[in-house]
Scaffold this motif. Structure first.
Motif, PDB file in Angstrom:
ATOM      1  N   ASP A 190      41.926  44.203  44.492  1.00  0.00           N
ATOM      2  CA  ASP A 190      42.038  43.193  43.449  1.00  0.00           C
ATOM      3  C   ASP A 190      41.755  41.799  43.987  1.00  0.00           C
ATOM      4  OD1 ASP A 190      42.389  42.688  40.829  1.00  0.00           O
ATOM      5  OD2 ASP A 190      44.475  43.354  40.748  1.00  0.00           O
ATOM      6  N   SER A 204      36.038  37.687  38.884  1.00  0.00           N
ATOM      7  CA  SER A 204      36.952  38.604  38.210  1.00  0.00           C
ATOM      8  C   SER A 204      36.252  39.322  37.066  1.00  0.00           C
ATOM      9  CB  SER A 204      38.165  37.829  37.690  1.00  0.00           C
ATOM     10  OG  SER A 204      39.068  38.694  37.047  1.00  0.00           O
ATOM     11  N   ILE A 230      46.270  46.773  43.902  1.00  0.00           N
ATOM     12  CA  ILE A 230      46.490  46.044  42.653  1.00  0.00           C
ATOM     13  C   ILE A 230      47.427  44.877  42.937  1.00  0.00           C
ATOM     14  CG2 ILE A 230      47.355  46.231  40.293  1.00  0.00           C
ATOM     15  CD1 ILE A 230      46.627  49.183  40.373  1.00  0.00           C
ATOM     16  N   SER A 235      45.678  42.979  36.061  1.00  0.00           N
ATOM     17  CA  SER A 235      44.501  43.384  36.810  1.00  0.00           C
ATOM     18  C   SER A 235      43.660  44.351  35.992  1.00  0.00           C
ATOM     19  CB  SER A 235      44.914  44.051  38.123  1.00  0.00           C
ATOM     20  OG  SER A 235      43.805  44.701  38.710  1.00  0.00           O
TER      21      SER A 235
END
Length: 634
Positions: A190, A204, A230, A235
Motif C-alpha cells: 500500500d 494511488s 495494507i 486502501s
C-alpha cells in the motif's frame, strides 16, 4: 634447376639472382591464383549455406508437430513452476510472449489459444522513497529541500510510467485469455498517506485502477494468491478481499499473505467513526468475504493462524481439501491480543487445531505452524480420535510439537509427513512427540521429513525402525555441531546422523554357492529410494555415505529377491553446513564401479561463517537444502 636447388641448401650464396627472382614471381602468381580459387569456393559455399539456412527451418522437426502439440509445449513452459509466486510475470520475457514472437505462424497460434494467457502474475513495483534518508514521503513537502523534492518527483514519475505499462500488460493478458478462468498472483504494498504531493493522488489512483481491472473479472478467478501490505482502512487493496460471493463463483484456491503495521488504526472498519483504537488481525480475517466462495477447496494463509476459530471465520470448512496455516507463530504477530486473552489461548492452542480439523472431514493435505503456546493442559489424547479418512499429507512446523496430538487422530490414508520444529529439550524414545507420530502412522508412511535435533540417539534409531515402507526420507539437524564429548549411553547423547546410523541403513550381502548375492541381515528403511540430509557438522564420514549408496545401487538382477528385495537408491542429496572435505563421493563411487546411470547425487558445503546464525526466515536451518523444492519453509 638442380644447381639452383642445391645452392639453396648450402652455405654458398647463389650467383644467378635473376633466375631466383623469376622463380619467386612464378610461385607468387600460382599462390594468388589458388587464393582466387579459394575465394571463389568460399563465396560458392556461402551461397549454398545461405540457401540451406533459409530453407532448413521449413523441414525442421518442430515444423512437423501438430498445433495441439505445440500448444501443450507452450503451456508446459508457462506452468512448469510449483508455486504461483515462481511463475513468470507479465513481461516480454514471459514464455507466452516469447512464443508469440518466434514467427507469424507461432504468433497466430499463441494469440488464438487463450489458455496461454490465463496466468496473471502481477508484481506492483515498490513506490519510490525520498533519496535523502532524513525525510519520509509524507513529510517531504514540508521539510525537504527543493532539490530533494525534485528528485523524488522524478522517481515518482518514472514509477507511474512503469505502472501504466503494467496496466497495459494486464489488459492485454485479460483480452487474450478470452473468457477462460484465470489464475491471479498479485503482490503489492500500500501507499503511505501523504498530505502535500499532488502526484501521490495520481499514484494511488494507478493502484486503484489495477485493482478495478482485477475485480472486474472476479467471476473468472479460479486461483487467487494475494501478498499485500495494507496500511490504511480505505486502501483499494481491501476490495480484492471483499468481493461478494456471487462475484467469485469458480474460485477454487485462495492464498493470502497479508501484512499490516502493528499500530495501524482502522483496518477493520470502513468509516472513521467505526475505527477501533487497535485493530486486530482476527477481525481482518472475518471481513475477507472470499472465504465464502462456494467452490473454494484450497486455502492457504500465512501468519494469523492463531485467529482461526471455526465459529468466527466464514469458511465452508467441510468442502476444503487443502488447508495451510503457515508463517511465523511468534508473539510478535499476536501483539494485538490483550494480556488477559493470552492465558486462555496459550492453554487451548492444540485443542483449537483439533477442533478445526474436526470441521474439515475432506482434507487431503494439512499444514500448520505451531509455537510454544500450543499446549493442551494434559487433555490429549482425545478419548475418541478425530477421523480424517482422506488426509494424505501432514506438515507441522514451528517451535513446539504437542504430546498426544498424533494419538488424537485417525488417518488411514496418511502417506506423507513433514515435522520440522526447532525448540525443546532432548527427548528419549518414551518422551518423544515425534516418535508418537511414527508409532501411530509409521507403517503407512512413504514420504517422511523430520528434524531430529530434539531427539536422543536411541530415539532417532527408533524413528527409523518404525518406517519400514518409507520411499523418500529427509533428515534435518537444526542444532549445533555434535561433539565426541557427548559419546556415551545411546539413550543419553543428542541424536546425530553417525556412521552407525548409516550402517543401519546399509544392506549387507553375501554370495551363495551359485555366486548370487543375497541380503544376510535386517536393515532400516528397506524400501528407501530417495535420501536427503541437512546437517550442521560431519556427523558421519563421507566413506559411510559411499558404502550406503554402493550397497543400495546393486543391480536387481544380481540379487536374490528373498528374503528381502532392495529397491535401487536413485537420489541422494546431502547439505553440509561445514567446509568441504577432500573426498569426492561421486569419484569414490566411480572408482568402485558403482552403477550411477539415472542416479542423482548432490553434496553441498558451506563455510561455518555462513550458517552460525539465524537464516533469513529466522530459523537455524533451511530445509530446502534437502527438500528438492518439494518442502515448505518453516
Amino acid at each position: 634447376m638442380t644447381s639452383r636447388k642445391s645452392s639453396l641448401t648450402t652455405s654458398t650464396p647463389p650467383t644467378n639472382s635473376k633466375a631466383i627472382t623469376a622463380l619467386v614471381k612464378d610461385h607468387e602468381a600460382r599462390v594468388s591464383e589458388i587464393d582466387r580459387e579459394i575465394q571463389t569456393l568460399v563465396e560458392r559455399r556461402t551461397a549454398h549455406m545461405n540457401v540451406i539456412n533459409k530453407h532448413a527451418p521449413f523441414i525442421a522437426p518442430v515444423r512437423r508437430l501438430s498445433q495441439d502439440v505445440l500448444v501443450l509445449i507452450f503451456q508446459a513452459c508457462i506452468r512448469n513452476e510449483s508455486t504461483p509466486l515462481s511463475r513468470p510475470v507479465l513481461s516480454k520475457n514471459n514464455p507466452a510472449v516469447i512464443a508469440s514472437h518466434v514467427c507469424a505462424e507461432w504468433r497466430k497460434l499463441a494469440l488464438a489459444n487463450p489458455l496461454l494467457w490465463t496466468d496473471l502474475v502481477i508484481s506492483v513495483p515498490q513506490h519510490p522513497r525520498p533519496r535523502s534518508p532524513f525525510y519520509r514521503a509524507e513529510d517531504i513537502d514540508r521539510f525537504a529541500t527543493a532539490e530533494v523534492r525534485q528528485l523524488y518527483q522524478e522517481d515518482v514519475a518514472e514509477w507511474e510510467e512503469r505502472m501504466e505499462r503494467l496496466k497495459d500488460a494486464i489488459n492485454a493478458w485479460i483480452a487474450r485469455s478470452s473468457n477462460c478462468p484465470v489464475n491471479i498472483t498479485f503482490t503489492c504494498t500500500d501507499l503511505p498517506r501523504t498530505g502535500g504531493i499532488g502526484r501521490q493522488v495520481i499514484s494511488s489512483t494507478l493502484i486503484s485502477d489495477i485493482v478495478a481491472i482485477l475485480t472486474n473479472i472476479s467471476t473468472r478467478w479460479r486461483e487467487a494468491s494475494f501478498s499485500m501490505t495494507i496500511l490504511h482502512a480505505d486502501s483499494p487493496l481491501r476490495q480484492l478481499l471483499k468481493q461478494p460471493v456471487d462475484r467469485v463463483p469458480i474460485l477454487e484456491k485462495l492464498h493470502l499473505e497479508l501484512g499490516y503495521p502493528e499500530n495501524y488504526l482502522g483496518l477493520v472498519s470502513d468509516t472513521a467513526e467505526e475505527e477501533s483504537p487497535r485493530s486486530r488481525p482476527k477481525e481482518l480475517m472475518r471481513n475477507v468475504t472470499l472465504f465464502n466462495a462456494p467452490s473454494l477447496r484450497s486455502l492457504k494463509v500465512d501468519n494469523h493462524q492463531r485467529h482461526w476459530a471455526t465459529s468466527s471465520v466464514p469458511v465452508n470448512w467441510g468442502a476444503l481439501t487443502e488447508l495451510c496455516l503457515g508463517g511465523s507463530a511468534e508473539r510478535s504477530y499476536d501483539s494485538d491480543w490483550d494480556d488477559n486473552e493470552w492465558p486462555q489461548d496459550r492453554n487451548n492452542g492444540t485443542d483449537k487445531v483439533l477442533t478445526l480439523l474436526k470441521s474439515c472431514p475432506n482434507l487431503v493435505r494439512f499444514s500448520i505452524t505451531l509455537d510454544s503456546t500450543a499446549s493442551s493442559l494434559g487433555l490429549l489424547p482425545l478419548p475418541t480420535p478425530i477421523s480424517l479418512l482422506k488426509l494424505e499429507t501432514v506438515e507441522l512446523r514451528g517451535g513446539f510439537l504437542p504430546k498426544g496430538f498424533a494419538s488424537s487422530l485417525h488417518l488411514p490414508s496418511l502417506r506423507r509427513v513433514s515435522i520440522l520444529w526447532s525448540r525443546g529439550r532432548l527427548r528419549n524414545a518414551e518422551e518423544s512427540e515425534l516418535l508418537e507420530w511414527f508409532r501411530c502412522f509409521g507403517g503407512s508412511l512413504t514420504d517422511v521429513t523430520f528434524n531430529y535435533s530434539c531427539l536422543r540417539q536411541g530415539a532417532l534409531l527408533n524413528c527409523l525402525e518404525l518406517l519400514p515402507n518409507v520411499v523418500c526420507l529427509r533428515l534435518v539437524n537444526s542444532s549445533f555441531s555434535y561433539h565426541e564429548s557427548f559419546a556415551g549411553d545411546i539413550d543419553k547423547v543428542p541424536a546425530h546422523l553417525s556412521n552407525f546410523v548409516l550402517e543401519k541403513l546399509t544392506p549387507k550381502f553375501e554370495r551363495d554357492v551359485n555366486g548370487k548375492e543375497r541380503v544376510v541381515e535386517e536393515f532400516l528403511c528397506p524400501k528407501l529410494e530417495k535420501f536427503g540430509a541437512a546437517i550442521n557438522s560431519y556427523e558421519f564420514l563421507p566413506q559411510a555415505l559411499v558404502e550406503l549408496i554402493a550397497a543400495r545401487r546393486k543391480r536387481l538382477d544380481d540379487l536374490r529377491m528373498a528374503p528381502h528385495s532392495v529397491p535401487r537408491l536413485d537420489c541422494v542429496i546431502v547439505a553440509f553446513k561445514v567446509p568441504k572435505r577432500t573426498i569426492d563421493v561421486r569419484k569414490a563411487l566411480e572408482d568402485r564401479n558403482v552403477d550411477l546411470e539415472d542416479f542423482q547425487l548432490k553434496t553441498t558445503y558451506e563455510e561455518v561463517s555462513k550458517f552460525w546464525g539465524p537464516s533469513k526466515d529466522n530459523s537455524w536451518y533451511d530445509p530446502d537444502w534437502v527438500l528438492g523444492g518439494h518442502g515448505h519453509r518453516p
